[in-house]
Design a protein around this motif. Structure first.
Motif, PDB file in Angstrom:
ATOM      1  N   GLU A 129      35.375  45.335  49.822  1.00  0.00           N
ATOM      2  CA  GLU A 129      36.033  44.739  50.974  1.00  0.00           C
ATOM      3  C   GLU A 129      37.261  45.558  51.375  1.00  0.00           C
ATOM      4  O   GLU A 129      38.073  45.933  50.535  1.00  0.00           O
ATOM      5  N   ASN A 189      41.324  40.428  60.110  1.00  0.00           N
ATOM      6  CA  ASN A 189      40.039  40.458  59.395  1.00  0.00           C
ATOM      7  C   ASN A 189      38.944  41.063  60.262  1.00  0.00           C
ATOM      8  O   ASN A 189      38.113  41.850  59.789  1.00  0.00           O
ATOM      9  N   GLU A 190      38.956  40.703  61.529  1.00  0.00           N
ATOM     10  CA  GLU A 190      37.946  41.210  62.452  1.00  0.00           C
ATOM     11  C   GLU A 190      38.072  42.727  62.625  1.00  0.00           C
ATOM     12  O   GLU A 190      37.073  43.455  62.572  1.00  0.00           O
ATOM     13  N   ASP A 193      36.990  44.624  59.540  1.00  0.00           N
ATOM     14  CA  ASP A 193      35.528  44.711  59.474  1.00  0.00           C
ATOM     15  C   ASP A 193      35.003  45.812  60.400  1.00  0.00           C
ATOM     16  O   ASP A 193      34.081  46.553  60.040  1.00  0.00           O
ATOM     17  N   TYR A 211      29.203  45.006  52.694  1.00  0.00           N
ATOM     18  CA  TYR A 211      29.037  44.991  54.152  1.00  0.00           C
ATOM     19  C   TYR A 211      27.561  45.093  54.571  1.00  0.00           C
ATOM     20  O   TYR A 211      27.278  45.294  55.760  1.00  0.00           O
ATOM     21  N   LYS A 214      26.606  42.327  57.234  1.00  0.00           N
ATOM     22  CA  LYS A 214      27.294  42.570  58.503  1.00  0.00           C
ATOM     23  C   LYS A 214      26.782  43.849  59.162  1.00  0.00           C
ATOM     24  O   LYS A 214      26.685  43.920  60.392  1.00  0.00           O
TER      25      LYS A 214
END
Length: 230
Positions: A129, A189-190, A193, A211, A214
């Motif tokens: 992460e 957070n967005e 990512d 990931y 996603k």
């Protein structure tokens, strides 16, 4: 000046060995923005040798700055050497404003700053992460992020000596923005990512790590958008 010479004395032998023996490929070097502007190079992290591999993969025109844990700066000689190598100490796990301020100043002065947004090495090789420090620096300094993927370094120098394939892939730079440079936690957070997916996009699927889901969704969205525009 001394630091630049010391860096060259490391860069040159690594590039000679890369060309005559190591199975080491570099793709996408043309995506690096020209010097004169600050930029963040965001890289996944598998092995401690990633640092040497990445530094030697960049052209001399893009001699980088680095961020490293403050525990490496305990010895006076090591501290001097790291500073000559343009390394900024940071207290990991804490909001180190001094390190952030120094990083921002370097970027505003045109530095090429290498960051490992996962925070530490991945023991499995798959992406961990990401953390938001890189995003904050990019937004506050209006610097582009250049995503870079490294893989094949799992066995370190031993693997390189045995000619195990090592890959560096440099992606296209992109910008992240936020109103007034302020990023709410959910937006952070967005954006984090988004940055990590740009790195994942350069990696083989077996390295997507946390990931994976996603990334699969992102690819489906891209495919749907491409079809809609066809």
């Amino acid at each position: 000046m001394l630091g630049a010479f010391m860096y060259f004395c490391i860069w040159l032998p690594l590039n000679i060995v890369r060309r005559v023996w190591w199975n080491w490929t570099i793709e996408g070097a043309e995506n690096l923005p020209p010097r004169g502007q600050g930029m963040l190079i965001a890289v996944n992290h598998i092995n401690w040798t990633d640092i040497h591999i990445l530094g030697a993969s960049l052209p001399l025109s893009h001699r980088p700055w680095w961020i490293a844990k403050i525990e490496m700066f305990l010895n006076p000689f090591v501290t001097w050497w790291l500073r000559e190598m343009q390394v900024i100490p940071i207290k990991r796990g804490k909001r180190d404003t001094a390190a952030l301020d120094e990083s921002e100043e370097a970027l505003r002065n045109g530095a090429v700053l290498i960051v490992f947004p996962e925070g530490h090495r991945s023991r499995t090789g798959g992406l961990l992460e990401g953390r938001g420090g890189t995003v904050r620096l990019a937004v506050r300094t209006h610097s582009p992020i250049v995503p870079v993927a490294v893989w094949g370094t799992e066995q370190g120098l031993k693997g390189a000596a045995l000619r195990k394939p090592i890959h560096i892939k440099i992606g296209k730079p992109f910008f992240l923005t936020a109103p007034d440079g302020k990023i709410p936690w959910d937006r952070m957070n967005e954006l984090t990512d988004v940055m990590m997916l740009h790195i994942a996009e350069l990696l083989p699927p077996e390295y997507w790590g946390v990931y994976r889901q996603k990334m699969e969704q992102w690819q489906l969205t891209d495919t749907a958008d491409t079809k809609a525009g066809a």
